[in-house]
Design a protein around this motif. Structure first.
Motif, PDB file in Angstrom:
ATOM      1  N   GLN A   9       0.487  -1.240   0.088  1.00 22.46           N
ATOM      2  CA  GLN A   9      -0.293   0.234   0.171  1.00 22.46           C
ATOM      3  C   GLN A   9       0.753   1.489  -0.264  1.00 22.46           C
ATOM      4  O   GLN A   9       1.708   1.553   0.817  1.00 22.46           O
ATOM      5  CB  GLN A   9      -0.946   0.126   1.097  1.00 22.46           C
ATOM      6  N   GLY A  44       2.244   4.529   0.652  1.00 24.28           N
ATOM      7  CA  GLY A  44       2.182   5.744   1.484  1.00 24.28           C
ATOM      8  C   GLY A  44       2.523   4.846   3.136  1.00 24.28           C
ATOM      9  O   GLY A  44       3.380   5.212   4.596  1.00 24.28           O
ATOM     10  N   VAL A  45       1.858   3.438   3.459  1.00 23.75           N
ATOM     11  CA  VAL A  45       1.675   2.796   4.387  1.00 23.75           C
ATOM     12  C   VAL A  45       2.308   1.413   4.878  1.00 23.75           C
ATOM     13  O   VAL A  45       2.984   1.227   5.820  1.00 23.75           O
ATOM     14  CB  VAL A  45       0.571   2.305   5.138  1.00 23.75           C
ATOM     15  N   ALA A  97       5.906   0.918   7.030  1.00 21.73           N
ATOM     16  CA  ALA A  97       5.416   0.515   8.405  1.00 21.73           C
ATOM     17  C   ALA A  97       5.108  -0.602   8.347  1.00 21.73           C
ATOM     18  O   ALA A  97       5.803  -0.922   9.460  1.00 21.73           O
ATOM     19  CB  ALA A  97       4.235   1.812   9.251  1.00 21.73           C
ATOM     20  N   LYS A 155      10.285  10.628   9.879  1.00 21.16           N
ATOM     21  CA  LYS A 155       9.115  11.422   9.344  1.00 21.16           C
ATOM     22  C   LYS A 155       9.648  12.017   8.175  1.00 21.16           C
ATOM     23  O   LYS A 155      11.192  12.383   7.965  1.00 21.16           O
ATOM     24  CB  LYS A 155       9.103  13.019  10.653  1.00 21.16           C
ATOM     25  N   PRO A 156       9.270  11.944   7.374  1.00 21.08           N
ATOM     26  CA  PRO A 156       8.205  11.739   7.043  1.00 21.08           C
ATOM     27  C   PRO A 156       7.383  10.219   6.767  1.00 21.08           C
ATOM     28  O   PRO A 156       7.704   9.816   5.488  1.00 21.08           O
ATOM     29  CB  PRO A 156       7.121  12.565   6.017  1.00 21.08           C
ATOM     30  N   GLY A 157       7.052   9.777   7.995  1.00 22.10           N
ATOM     31  CA  GLY A 157       6.424   8.395   7.273  1.00 22.10           C
ATOM     32  C   GLY A 157       5.008   8.280   8.162  1.00 22.10           C
ATOM     33  O   GLY A 157       4.553   8.764   9.224  1.00 22.10           O
ATOM     34  N   PRO A 158       4.524   6.648   7.987  1.00 16.97           N
ATOM     35  CA  PRO A 158       3.320   6.544   8.554  1.00 16.97           C
ATOM     36  C   PRO A 158       3.497   6.013   9.680  1.00 16.97           C
ATOM     37  O   PRO A 158       4.403   5.526  10.327  1.00 16.97           O
ATOM     38  CB  PRO A 158       2.958   5.451   7.007  1.00 16.97           C
ATOM     39  N   LYS A 159       2.093   5.827  10.323  1.00 20.24           N
ATOM     40  CA  LYS A 159       2.179   5.063  11.179  1.00 20.24           C
ATOM     41  C   LYS A 159       1.001   4.099  11.733  1.00 20.24           C
ATOM     42  O   LYS A 159      -0.352   4.926  11.198  1.00 20.24           O
ATOM     43  CB  LYS A 159       1.540   5.844  13.260  1.00 20.24           C
ATOM     44  N   LEU A 160       0.523   3.184  11.960  1.00 21.87           N
ATOM     45  CA  LEU A 160      -0.118   2.063  11.531  1.00 21.87           C
ATOM     46  C   LEU A 160      -1.383   2.292  12.972  1.00 21.87           C
ATOM     47  O   LEU A 160      -0.622   2.663  14.264  1.00 21.87           O
ATOM     48  CB  LEU A 160       0.523   0.505  11.948  1.00 21.87           C
ATOM     49  N   SER A 161      -2.854   2.301  12.579  1.00 20.68           N
ATOM     50  CA  SER A 161      -3.784   2.342  13.370  1.00 20.68           C
ATOM     51  C   SER A 161      -3.809   0.480  13.867  1.00 20.68           C
ATOM     52  O   SER A 161      -3.392  -0.084  13.538  1.00 20.68           O
ATOM     53  CB  SER A 161      -4.725   2.525  12.260  1.00 20.68           C
ATOM     54  N   ASP A 194      -5.234  -1.640  11.860  1.00 15.49           N
ATOM     55  CA  ASP A 194      -4.381  -1.878  10.667  1.00 15.49           C
ATOM     56  C   ASP A 194      -3.590  -3.257  11.242  1.00 15.49           C
ATOM     57  O   ASP A 194      -3.310  -4.012  10.741  1.00 15.49           O
ATOM     58  CB  ASP A 194      -2.942  -0.751  10.079  1.00 15.49           C
TER      59      ASP A 194
END
Length: 312
Positions: free
Chosen positions: A259, A261-262, A265, A284-290, A293
């Motif tokens: 995916q 962007g993500v 991560a 940064k700039p970088g994604p974080k998982l929810s 996810d």
């Protein structure tokens, strides 16, 4: 000292992540564990300071420290290729000289996004060869999704004809199967020297098809490098069905990891879950998982494990 890169390169060159601590500093202990893990899983080579290695988020000093650590841990067992793409030729030459002195096998260069015409692209890579010098073998990276530069098969064949030290193509155009066929036809007819083609399409999303079209292996990243190692091995021994069955077992997770962007991560989270790195920190700039996810990933891992058991 690792063996120098040459046109016979094949197998799986894993693009590594760059491990950081929870505070964002380089994590050299995790770097050693990651190298050991890759060797244990049977990779043929490593590629460091790639796009997924967060190369643009490292200082020059950090880049050198990281490469030095990887090379020391590899200790000449397998080739190590270093990403050397840079905005100008002076920093490209500085990094290249530095990593080759440390024992790298070669470097990888992608075109800058400013190139527009075929002639500009060919001329740029002529200058790359001149800048790196006659002793440095290099890999040409064709990844239009990240560079914005479209290189046709003919342009790449022109670059290879002009550049005796370009021994490998990292083929990441998508769709790219027709390009692969064109390269192999050209080298089979003797129109261009035989060169190594390693595929990097989306964590290997087209790996079985690319192998059938004449690719020599993979140069990409995935949290389960054994997938690529086993698929390439099955294909090499002529068991195409087994190669596809293995690939299919990992495909849902490989797809999830791709995916935009993500993906990085996801890969770092999985490496942390597998005990390879201590932290899944992305600079940064970088994604974080929810939380959702993470639930998705764990569900896919369970299904993957079940399918692999069924395949034996």
């Amino acid at each position: 000292m690792s063996k120098q890169l040459d046109a016979s390169a094949q197998g799986v060159y894993l693009i590594t992540v760059t491990p950081f601590t929870d505070s964002g500093a380089l994590d050299l202990a995790s770097t050693d564990r990651m190298v050991d893990f890759c060797l244990e899983k049977g990779v043929t080579g490593l590629t460091v300071l790639g796009i997924m290695g967060e190369a643009t988020k490292l200082t020059m000093e950090e880049s050198r420290t990281y490469v030095k650590q990887v090379l020391a841990r590899v200790n000449g067992k397998i080739p190590v290729v270093v990403g050397a793409s840079a905005p100008g030729f002076a920093p490209m030459k500085e990094l290249t000289d530095s990593v080759m002195d440390l024992g790298a096998s070669g470097v990888m260069v992608a075109p800058p996004s400013t190139l527009r015409t075929d002639d500009q692209i060919v001329s740029y890579f002529q200058m790359v060869g001149e800048t790196l010098g006659p002793q440095v073998p290099w890999c040409l990276q064709d990844h239009p999704v990240s560079t914005g530069v479209q290189m046709t098969a003919n342009v790449i064949l022109r670059i290879l004809k002009n550049s005796p030290t370009c021994v490998m193509l990292k083929h990441e155009d998508w769709p790219g199967l027709a390009k692969l066929t064109a390269y192999r036809a050209a080298s089979d007819k003797g129109e261009v020297k035989r060169f190594s083609i390693l595929c990097g399409n989306g964590g290997g999303l087209f790996l079985p098809e690319e192998l059938t079209r004449g690719a020599d292996g993979a140069m990409t990243g995935f949290a389960y490098p054994e997938m690529m190692v086993d698929v390439v091995a099955a294909h090499a021994r002529g068991d195409r069905e087994r190669a596809h069955d293995l690939f299919d077992a990992y495909l849902p997770l490989a797809k999830y990891e791709q995916q935009a962007g993500v993906g990085l991560a996801v890969r770092k989270f999985l490496f942390q879950e597998r005990g390879v790195i201590a932290s899944d920190f992305v600079r940064k700039p970088g994604p974080k998982l929810s939380a959702q996810d993470v639930a998705d990933i764990r569900f896919l891992v369970k299904r993957q494990e079940k399918r692999l058991r069924e395949l034996g």
